[in-house]
Write a protein that holds these residues in place. Sequence first.
Motif, PDB file in Angstrom:
ATOM      1  N   GLU A 115     -49.409  -1.494  10.168  1.00  0.00           N
ATOM      2  CA  GLU A 115     -50.190  -0.356   9.696  1.00  0.00           C
ATOM      3  C   GLU A 115     -49.622   1.009  10.087  1.00  0.00           C
ATOM      4  OE1 GLU A 115     -53.448  -0.631  13.349  1.00  0.00           O
ATOM      5  OE2 GLU A 115     -53.980  -1.360  11.377  1.00  0.00           O
ATOM      6  N   ASP A 116     -48.390   1.060  10.564  1.00  0.00           N
ATOM      7  CA  ASP A 116     -47.932   2.333  11.092  1.00  0.00           C
ATOM      8  C   ASP A 116     -46.515   2.673  10.639  1.00  0.00           C
ATOM      9  OD1 ASP A 116     -47.921   4.658  12.536  1.00  0.00           O
ATOM     10  OD2 ASP A 116     -47.473   3.681  14.431  1.00  0.00           O
ATOM     11  N   PRO A 117     -46.312   3.676   9.787  1.00  0.00           N
ATOM     12  CA  PRO A 117     -47.337   4.451   9.082  1.00  0.00           C
ATOM     13  C   PRO A 117     -47.887   3.670   7.897  1.00  0.00           C
ATOM     14  CG  PRO A 117     -45.150   5.256   8.518  1.00  0.00           C
ATOM     15  CD  PRO A 117     -44.964   4.146   9.512  1.00  0.00           C
ATOM     16  N   VAL A 118     -47.037   2.816   7.317  1.00  0.00           N
ATOM     17  CA  VAL A 118     -47.500   1.903   6.283  1.00  0.00           C
ATOM     18  C   VAL A 118     -46.670   0.643   6.500  1.00  0.00           C
ATOM     19  CG1 VAL A 118     -45.826   2.710   4.557  1.00  0.00           C
ATOM     20  CG2 VAL A 118     -47.924   1.692   3.795  1.00  0.00           C
ATOM     21  N   ALA A 119     -47.133  -0.496   6.060  1.00  0.00           N
ATOM     22  CA  ALA A 119     -46.402  -1.741   6.312  1.00  0.00           C
ATOM     23  C   ALA A 119     -44.977  -1.631   5.774  1.00  0.00           C
ATOM     24  CB  ALA A 119     -47.125  -2.890   5.637  1.00  0.00           C
ATOM     25  N   PRO A 120     -43.960  -2.007   6.585  1.00  0.00           N
ATOM     26  CA  PRO A 120     -42.572  -1.888   6.118  1.00  0.00           C
ATOM     27  C   PRO A 120     -42.330  -2.606   4.789  1.00  0.00           C
ATOM     28  CG  PRO A 120     -42.618  -2.368   8.465  1.00  0.00           C
ATOM     29  CD  PRO A 120     -44.041  -2.453   7.985  1.00  0.00           C
ATOM     30  N   CYS A 121     -42.954  -3.739   4.572  1.00  0.00           N
ATOM     31  CA  CYS A 121     -42.753  -4.472   3.310  1.00  0.00           C
ATOM     32  C   CYS A 121     -43.249  -3.649   2.129  1.00  0.00           C
ATOM     33  CB  CYS A 121     -43.464  -5.831   3.362  1.00  0.00           C
ATOM     34  SG  CYS A 121     -45.235  -5.706   3.687  1.00  0.00           S
ATOM     35  N   ALA A 122     -44.395  -3.035   2.279  1.00  0.00           N
ATOM     36  CA  ALA A 122     -44.967  -2.229   1.195  1.00  0.00           C
ATOM     37  C   ALA A 122     -44.157  -0.955   0.977  1.00  0.00           C
ATOM     38  CB  ALA A 122     -46.421  -1.889   1.502  1.00  0.00           C
ATOM     39  N   GLU A 123     -43.634  -0.428   2.091  1.00  0.00           N
ATOM     40  CA  GLU A 123     -42.889   0.835   2.011  1.00  0.00           C
ATOM     41  C   GLU A 123     -41.633   0.687   1.158  1.00  0.00           C
ATOM     42  OE1 GLU A 123     -41.796   4.355   5.154  1.00  0.00           O
ATOM     43  OE2 GLU A 123     -42.030   2.325   5.891  1.00  0.00           O
ATOM     44  N   VAL A 124     -40.960  -0.468   1.247  1.00  0.00           N
ATOM     45  CA  VAL A 124     -39.678  -0.618   0.542  1.00  0.00           C
ATOM     46  C   VAL A 124     -39.830  -1.246  -0.835  1.00  0.00           C
ATOM     47  CG1 VAL A 124     -38.416  -0.830   2.715  1.00  0.00           C
ATOM     48  CG2 VAL A 124     -39.154  -2.902   1.504  1.00  0.00           C
ATOM     49  N   CYS A 125     -41.002  -1.669  -1.199  1.00  0.00           N
ATOM     50  CA  CYS A 125     -41.170  -2.372  -2.478  1.00  0.00           C
ATOM     51  C   CYS A 125     -40.990  -1.396  -3.644  1.00  0.00           C
ATOM     52  CB  CYS A 125     -42.549  -3.024  -2.538  1.00  0.00           C
ATOM     53  SG  CYS A 125     -42.829  -3.849  -4.131  1.00  0.00           S
ATOM     54  N   PRO A 126     -39.977  -1.607  -4.483  1.00  0.00           N
ATOM     55  CA  PRO A 126     -39.732  -0.654  -5.570  1.00  0.00           C
ATOM     56  C   PRO A 126     -40.748  -0.777  -6.693  1.00  0.00           C
ATOM     57  CG  PRO A 126     -38.216  -2.501  -5.735  1.00  0.00           C
ATOM     58  CD  PRO A 126     -39.003  -2.714  -4.481  1.00  0.00           C
ATOM     59  N   ALA A 127     -41.471  -1.894  -6.702  1.00  0.00           N
ATOM     60  CA  ALA A 127     -42.415  -2.134  -7.797  1.00  0.00           C
ATOM     61  C   ALA A 127     -43.857  -1.818  -7.395  1.00  0.00           C
ATOM     62  CB  ALA A 127     -42.314  -3.597  -8.239  1.00  0.00           C
TER      63      ALA A 127
ATOM     64  N   GLY B 250     -36.295  -8.410   3.646  1.00  0.00           N
ATOM     65  CA  GLY B 250     -35.381  -7.730   4.560  1.00  0.00           C
ATOM     66  C   GLY B 250     -36.073  -6.702   5.433  1.00  0.00           C
ATOM     67  N   ALA B 251     -37.152  -6.119   4.936  1.00  0.00           N
ATOM     68  CA  ALA B 251     -37.806  -5.035   5.674  1.00  0.00           C
ATOM     69  C   ALA B 251     -38.774  -5.543   6.740  1.00  0.00           C
ATOM     70  CB  ALA B 251     -38.568  -4.140   4.699  1.00  0.00           C
ATOM     71  N   CYS B 252     -39.280  -6.730   6.570  1.00  0.00           N
ATOM     72  CA  CYS B 252     -40.303  -7.223   7.502  1.00  0.00           C
ATOM     73  C   CYS B 252     -39.681  -7.548   8.856  1.00  0.00           C
ATOM     74  CB  CYS B 252     -40.983  -8.472   6.935  1.00  0.00           C
ATOM     75  SG  CYS B 252     -42.117  -9.213   8.122  1.00  0.00           S
TER      76      CYS B 252
ATOM     77  N   PRO C 127     -61.857 -13.897  29.625  1.00  0.00           N
ATOM     78  CA  PRO C 127     -61.858 -12.677  30.430  1.00  0.00           C
ATOM     79  C   PRO C 127     -60.477 -12.393  31.007  1.00  0.00           C
ATOM     80  CG  PRO C 127     -63.504 -14.274  31.210  1.00  0.00           C
ATOM     81  CD  PRO C 127     -62.754 -14.921  30.104  1.00  0.00           C
ATOM     82  N   GLY C 128     -60.119 -11.122  30.990  1.00  0.00           N
ATOM     83  CA  GLY C 128     -58.882 -10.720  31.670  1.00  0.00           C
ATOM     84  C   GLY C 128     -57.639 -10.767  30.818  1.00  0.00           C
ATOM     85  N   VAL C 129     -57.728 -11.275  29.568  1.00  0.00           N
ATOM     86  CA  VAL C 129     -56.499 -11.312  28.778  1.00  0.00           C
ATOM     87  C   VAL C 129     -56.132  -9.905  28.315  1.00  0.00           C
ATOM     88  CG1 VAL C 129     -56.796 -13.675  27.939  1.00  0.00           C
ATOM     89  CG2 VAL C 129     -57.696 -11.759  26.595  1.00  0.00           C
ATOM     90  N   SER C 130     -54.870  -9.721  28.059  1.00  0.00           N
ATOM     91  CA  SER C 130     -54.380  -8.461  27.519  1.00  0.00           C
ATOM     92  C   SER C 130     -54.055  -8.681  26.045  1.00  0.00           C
ATOM     93  CB  SER C 130     -53.124  -8.068  28.302  1.00  0.00           C
ATOM     94  OG  SER C 130     -52.644  -6.841  27.857  1.00  0.00           O
ATOM     95  N   VAL C 131     -54.266  -7.646  25.241  1.00  0.00           N
ATOM     96  CA  VAL C 131     -54.039  -7.774  23.802  1.00  0.00           C
ATOM     97  C   VAL C 131     -53.057  -6.697  23.362  1.00  0.00           C
ATOM     98  CG1 VAL C 131     -55.154  -7.452  21.576  1.00  0.00           C
ATOM     99  CG2 VAL C 131     -56.233  -8.875  23.293  1.00  0.00           C
ATOM    100  N   VAL C 132     -52.123  -7.090  22.521  1.00  0.00           N
ATOM    101  CA  VAL C 132     -51.062  -6.179  22.104  1.00  0.00           C
ATOM    102  C   VAL C 132     -51.083  -6.011  20.598  1.00  0.00           C
ATOM    103  CG1 VAL C 132     -48.558  -5.884  21.984  1.00  0.00           C
ATOM    104  CG2 VAL C 132     -49.593  -6.875  24.026  1.00  0.00           C
ATOM    105  N   THR C 133     -50.994  -4.756  20.138  1.00  0.00           N
ATOM    106  CA  THR C 133     -50.860  -4.489  18.702  1.00  0.00           C
ATOM    107  C   THR C 133     -49.701  -3.526  18.455  1.00  0.00           C
ATOM    108  OG1 THR C 133     -52.514  -2.765  18.883  1.00  0.00           O
ATOM    109  CG2 THR C 133     -53.277  -4.906  18.088  1.00  0.00           C
ATOM    110  N   GLU C 134     -48.782  -3.423  19.413  1.00  0.00           N
ATOM    111  CA  GLU C 134     -47.607  -2.579  19.216  1.00  0.00           C
ATOM    112  C   GLU C 134     -46.372  -3.374  19.595  1.00  0.00           C
ATOM    113  OE1 GLU C 134     -48.170   1.083  21.410  1.00  0.00           O
ATOM    114  OE2 GLU C 134     -48.843   2.019  19.556  1.00  0.00           O
ATOM    115  N   PHE C 135     -45.369  -3.340  18.704  1.00  0.00           N
ATOM    116  CA  PHE C 135     -44.162  -4.140  18.885  1.00  0.00           C
ATOM    117  C   PHE C 135     -42.958  -3.220  18.721  1.00  0.00           C
ATOM    118  CE2 PHE C 135     -47.613  -6.750  17.607  1.00  0.00           C
ATOM    119  CZ  PHE C 135     -47.488  -7.904  18.381  1.00  0.00           C
ATOM    120  N   ALA C 136     -42.041  -3.268  19.677  1.00  0.00           N
ATOM    121  CA  ALA C 136     -40.884  -2.377  19.660  1.00  0.00           C
ATOM    122  C   ALA C 136     -39.674  -3.093  19.083  1.00  0.00           C
ATOM    123  CB  ALA C 136     -40.599  -1.899  21.084  1.00  0.00           C
ATOM    124  N   PHE C 137     -39.098  -2.481  18.069  1.00  0.00           N
ATOM    125  CA  PHE C 137     -37.852  -2.973  17.482  1.00  0.00           C
ATOM    126  C   PHE C 137     -36.825  -1.869  17.704  1.00  0.00           C
ATOM    127  CE2 PHE C 137     -41.353  -5.010  15.366  1.00  0.00           C
ATOM    128  CZ  PHE C 137     -40.974  -6.344  15.350  1.00  0.00           C
ATOM    129  N   GLY C 138     -36.100  -1.939  18.794  1.00  0.00           N
ATOM    130  CA  GLY C 138     -35.232  -0.835  19.172  1.00  0.00           C
ATOM    131  C   GLY C 138     -36.100   0.388  19.431  1.00  0.00           C
TER     132      GLY C 138
END
Length: 197
Positions: free
Chosen positions: A57-69, A96-98, A152-163
Amino acid sequence: MLGRTLFIDPGRCIGCQACVSACRECDSHRGTSMIHVDYPDAGHSTAALPTVCMHCEDPVAPCAEVCPAEAILVTADGVVQTADPTRCIGCGNCVGACPFGVPQVDPAQKLQLKCNLCYDRTSAGLAPMCATVCPSGALFYGTLEQLTTERPGVSVVTEFAFGEVVVSTGVAMVAPASHRGPVPGGLPLVEVNGRPA
Ligand code: SF4
Ligand code: SF4
């Protein structure tokens, strides 16, 4: 961030492939699974990791961003849809973008296929097929509050670093409680049998 969503807890995955079988039963892509299970330490441990669309979702899904159609639509509630068959030209740019290795292109149909969070079910308040059948709780559908009440106590991640690039996602990953900050992108997310993955 999160309302009701899918939480993936790799530490609980037993690699049974029930999610894969259930996904194959979905009416929108009957016979083809949109989830796969990897065994990153095959031959040495029982580590297993289910992979679904993370609904970036940030800023828009990479797959959707590159779709020419403009075939990949994102709903107001943040679900990144499977390519619209009336628009998709099967070019594979989305593959390729995902960064998570999710979409597939069926060359015969010239059509991209991917998990759409069982939108027919989740938009009607039901859990996705995969979470419905997962016997170990590795796939959990609900709110963060429901998850942490159960675990209880688990951590949740919604951010992933690619370089240098950090991708935010609508689907969440459960990580060790000590985890802070984006998870490095790619397969390994948690320790495997006590060792860093
Ligand atoms: S394969 Fe289809 S959905 Fe993917 S980028 Fe090409 S046109 Fe868009
Ligand atoms: S995980 Fe891949 S297919 Fe899913 S929204 Fe992100 S870029 Fe698109």
